[in-house]
Each structure stands twice: as C-alpha cells, then as structure tokens.
Design a protein around this motif. Structure first.
Motif, mmCIF file in Angstrom:
data_model
loop_
_atom_site.group_PDB
_atom_site.id
_atom_site.type_symbol
_atom_site.label_atom_id
_atom_site.label_comp_id
_atom_site.label_asym_id
_atom_site.label_seq_id
_atom_site.Cartn_x
_atom_site.Cartn_y
_atom_site.Cartn_z
ATOM 1 N N GLY A 106 37.842 67.617 56.591
ATOM 2 C CA GLY A 106 36.895 66.305 56.216
ATOM 3 C C GLY A 106 35.740 66.486 56.122
ATOM 4 N N GLY A 107 35.141 67.391 56.052
ATOM 5 C CA GLY A 107 33.601 67.647 56.027
ATOM 6 C C GLY A 107 32.679 67.802 57.291
ATOM 7 N N PHE A 108 33.033 67.890 58.721
ATOM 8 C CA PHE A 108 32.670 68.112 59.514
ATOM 9 C C PHE A 108 32.451 69.255 59.269
ATOM 10 C CE2 PHE A 108 34.208 63.673 61.548
ATOM 11 C CZ PHE A 108 32.815 63.615 61.922
ATOM 12 N N THR A 109 30.902 70.321 59.990
ATOM 13 C CA THR A 109 31.242 72.429 60.062
ATOM 14 C C THR A 109 31.038 72.316 61.635
ATOM 15 O OG1 THR A 109 28.827 71.674 58.919
ATOM 16 C CG2 THR A 109 30.753 71.970 57.604
ATOM 17 N N SER A 110 30.747 71.537 62.415
ATOM 18 C CA SER A 110 29.981 71.408 63.965
ATOM 19 C C SER A 110 30.346 70.388 64.807
ATOM 20 C CB SER A 110 28.221 71.737 63.975
ATOM 21 O OG SER A 110 28.033 73.436 63.535
ATOM 22 N N VAL A 111 30.288 70.631 65.959
ATOM 23 C CA VAL A 111 31.527 69.494 66.328
ATOM 24 C C VAL A 111 30.623 69.632 68.023
ATOM 25 C CG1 VAL A 111 33.565 71.198 67.636
ATOM 26 C CG2 VAL A 111 33.744 68.316 67.511
ATOM 27 N N ALA A 112 30.277 68.462 68.689
ATOM 28 C CA ALA A 112 29.921 68.718 70.332
ATOM 29 C C ALA A 112 31.202 68.206 70.917
ATOM 30 C CB ALA A 112 28.561 67.691 70.477
ATOM 31 N N GLU A 113 32.249 69.360 72.044
ATOM 32 C CA GLU A 113 33.284 68.754 72.124
ATOM 33 C C GLU A 113 33.213 68.529 73.452
ATOM 34 O OE1 GLU A 113 37.021 68.609 73.542
ATOM 35 O OE2 GLU A 113 35.805 68.583 71.383
ATOM 36 N N PHE A 114 33.289 67.328 74.115
ATOM 37 C CA PHE A 114 33.008 66.222 75.196
ATOM 38 C C PHE A 114 34.357 66.951 75.911
ATOM 39 C CE2 PHE A 114 31.634 63.039 77.644
ATOM 40 C CZ PHE A 114 31.103 62.881 77.836
#
Length: 452
Positions: free
Chosen positions: A110-118
């Motif tokens: 869906g176009g995200f390449t990094s995530v901040a996982e809370f």
C-alpha cells in the motif's frame, strides 16, 4: 553496489527523468541526473520516495471489521476499545507475529516502506510477563525481518487505567508495567532488533491518562536518544477528563510539563485550541495523524488548516489498520478538511500548487522525523526506499509530473503501485509482496483459530 536507473523520479528538487541510483548497503550512495542506461538495472515507471507510516498497532489488523455492528447504546471509541480488549485476550505470540507480518505486507503493498510500531501488547493473557519480557517485541521484529519492512519499534509504557492514578481495567492487564519493569522491557526490545538493518528503538508513554507525571518524567529521562511518541487529545472525553484532573487541556499540559521537541510525535492531537496549535508548531514536534482510523472511530477532525498555516510538521499512520493505504490516508486528511471548511484543495499552500504533492512531501518529511531514520527522500545518504507507480495505468498514462501524484492520492490509490523497494531490495513486484502466499496462509490459519 547495485546500479539502478529510474524512468522518472521525484527528487528533493522536483521531477527528474533518467535518474541513476548507486545503492550500497541498502543506502543511496549517489544520485545521477540524466544518467546513461548502459550497465544499469532499468526500473520502469514513476518512482516516489517510500512514505513512512508513523503510527501502527499491527495486532489490530486482525480485528478489522469486528467492531462495525451497532451496540445497544451510542457507539464510540470507548465501546470500540471493549471489542479490542476481547480480541487481544486470545492472541498468542505466534498470532501476534502472523498478524504483524500480514499487516506489514499490506503496508508495503500500500505504499508504506517503514513503520513506527506503537507496541503495547507485552504480556501473556493473564497479565504476567513472558519468560523473555520482550517476547512480543521480538515477534514484531521477526515480522519486519520476514516482510522487509523498515522498523522503528516503540515499546509502550502503560501504568494506569485513567487520569489520577486510576487502577487498570482487566482488559489492560497485558499492557501494564512499572518504570523498572519497563526499563527491562526496553532493553529486551533493543536486543530483539539487533539483527535488523537500520532498526530504531524509541519510547512511547501511551497517553497522559495511562501514566503519572512522575513516571512520564522518568521514562523520558531514561530515553537519551530516539523518538518519543504519545497519544494525546484524541477524544473529547479525554480533554474533559484531563481538565478535571489538572485544570489544563492535554496538549497544553504536555507542553508545559515535558521537554517536547523534535524527537516527539504527538499522535492524533485532534482536539486543539489556538495556543496548542502554535505550541506544537513552535516545539518542532510532529503531529501524528491517522485520518482513516480517526474517521472510523469518530474521533473528530484535526485542525489542519490552522496547523499547517503555523508551519507545523505532520505525518500519517495507519493506526488500527482498518484500511492500509498510504495514498488513502493523505486523501482522507484532505477530504476531512474539505468537509469541515466546505472548500477544495485546502491543504495546498498557494495558487497553482498540487495538493497531492504538497501532502505527500510534507508527510515524507514529518514521517522521517517521527521515525528517527534517514528515509523519505531519493537522495544520497538516505535509505533506498522507493514506491514505483505503473506509468501505463489508465489514470497515469495521459498525465505527467505533479498530476501523477494527484492521480495516485485522489483517484487510483494503491492500485497503481507496481514495485516497492526497501533498502534497495524489491519487496513488492507487480503489486504483490514477494512472500505474499506464505504470509497470507499463516494469517488465515491464525484468524481461523482466534475467531473460532
């Protein structure tokens, strides 16, 4: 070294054709304009920097759709939260990993390449820590490893059930730690990501209602570096409860009592007054907006026009993962402002500016800052994270330049995504993650067990 050539790319200075990239160790070593195609791997299409996802609870992907039945009383965030507590009561570590991998796979597609996982689901179903206190942090790291997702891991500090030191509810028992146990959890999380390239670990006091002033101060003091994220002012009830407890609105209290600066990301910040808007912007903190989740939960509408006029930084996140799409988050942000102000193109800053490009570039910058990583630009020294759009798609074929982004954000959405690179490696090809079948099968097995 990997040597690529891109047909079209959005660089910091604008659109450029025939862009050569030298990628070494997952990082862009050099960018060449008008590069010759010989001896380079040709990547067809329209290349954008990969968008950072600055706020996610991956386990909630598994409960998407379970809270869409009207209850006997007015439904709200608070009734949705009860559904969430019931759902997480059945999750095993294997389930957490399977759901996280599926969510991260969808983020990449869906176009995200990094995530901040809370990440606030820490303990076993009875509230007792696992033998490895960071067991579930390790499962998040394993999901990132399998999918290729860039990771900023934010172990959440959650100590109480409400303002004024209220006791935690039974449904919160898997979240709860005191400061000392949280310190051990944080150390375990750092060990869990050690084998991930470019991973960052920060801290996340859950919210003002879930910590005391003293414990918030201690957690922040122990975090010498890395991002600091916190939920704040998401709900009207939260604002009212904070006023009753402290005499101040949540963001005002936070700005007065914590060292809020560029390391901070204030998640949601939906309900702000004029002074709070100015205060966040002046602090340099990022407003972490999750427009699809905020709409799904009925949170309210962020003060987008006033905040951007104050030069406030923002990024977007998928939060509850009810729908995972980078362009859809940006579209929902703009559309919420159109509905509120009964106008169009309200988040463009001047006549003739592309709304889609302005939203995208602002979310790139704010998202990279919030994740604490060198991402969000096709530039030397940045991670080689690219989202390549299909130039032959009907919604892109007859346009060019900024119209490509406008069509991506407002028309075709994630359907135009062809290839996604993370650290120079193609993790999505022809719109599908390279490990989709195995990740999907494991997710389906987990959900069949959980919902049986």
């Amino acid at each position: 070294m990997r040597r690529l050539i891109l047909d079209h790319a959005l660089l910091p200075e604008g659109w450029v054709r025939n862009v050569g990239l030298d990628v070494e160790g997952g990082v862009i070593a050099a960018v060449h304009r008008d590069a010759p195609r010989e001896d380079r791997e040709h990547i067809t299409g329209i290349a954008l920097p990969g968008l950072p996802n600055l706020h996610s609870h991956t386990f909630q992907r598994g409960m998407a759709g379970l809270a869409e039945t009207r209850g006997p009383e007015g439904d709200s965030f608070w009734t949705w939260r009860q559904v969430m507590y019931r759902f997480l009561g059945r999750l095993t570590p294997d389930d957490v990993e399977a759901i996280a991998a599926f969510a991260m796979m969808e983020m990449l597609e869906g176009g995200f390449t990094s995530v901040a996982e809370f990440h606030y689901l820490h303990h076993d179903t009875d509230g007792r820590p696992y033998a490895d206190i960071a067991e579930l942090s390790g499962r998040i790291a394993a999901a990132a490893q399998e999918t290729g997702m860039g990771l900023t891991l934010l172990p959440v500090f959650y100590a109480q059930g409400g303002f004024g030191g209220a006791a935690p509810a039974e449904g919160q028992r898997r979240f709860i730690n005191d400061v000392e146990r949280y310190a051990r959890l944080l150390e375990g999380a750092r060990k869990a990501v050690v084998n991930l390239d470019d991973a960052v670990v920060g801290v996340a006091p859950h919210s003002l209602r879930a910590v005391t002033p003293a414990s918030l101060s201690e957690v922040v003091e122990r975090s010498r570096e890395g991002p600091i994220h916190i939920h704040v002012a998401e709900q009207v009830k939260e604002v009212e409860d904070c006023l009753a407890w402290s005499g101040h609105r949540p963001v005002a209290w936070l700005l007065d009592h914590a060292p809020v600066d560029q390391r901070w990301c204030l998640i949601h910040a939906t309900h702000l007054d004029a002074q709070e808007i100015k205060g966040i912007a002046m602090s340099g903190a990022v407003a972490g907006l999750c427009p699809i989740t905020e709409a799904n939960l009925g949170d309210g509408i962020f003060e987008g026009i006033d905040y951007t006029a104050a030069r406030g930084c923002f990024g977007v996140g998928s939060d509850s993962n009810i729908e995972i799409s980078a362009p859809a988050e940006l579209k929902q942000f703009e559309y919420s402002q159109r509905l509120k102000h009964r106008a169009r193109n309200v988040l463009a800053e001047c006549e003739g500016q592309s709304t889609g490009r302005n939203l995208y570039e602002k979310a790139l910058s704010g998202g990279a800052q919030a994740l604490g990583r060198r991402i969000g630009a096709i530039a030397a020294g940045h991670r080689a994270d690219l989202v390549v759009l299909d130039a032959d798609h009907p919604d892109l074929a007859a346009v060019s330049g900024d119209r490509w982004i406008d069509s991506y954000v407002f028309v075709a959405g994630r359907t135009v995504i062809d290839t996604v690179f993370v650290a120079g490696q193609a993790m999505v090809m022809r719109g599908r993650h390279v490990n989709r079948d195995a990740i999907r099968a494991r997710y389906v097995r987990a959900m069949n067990r959980i919902l049986a």
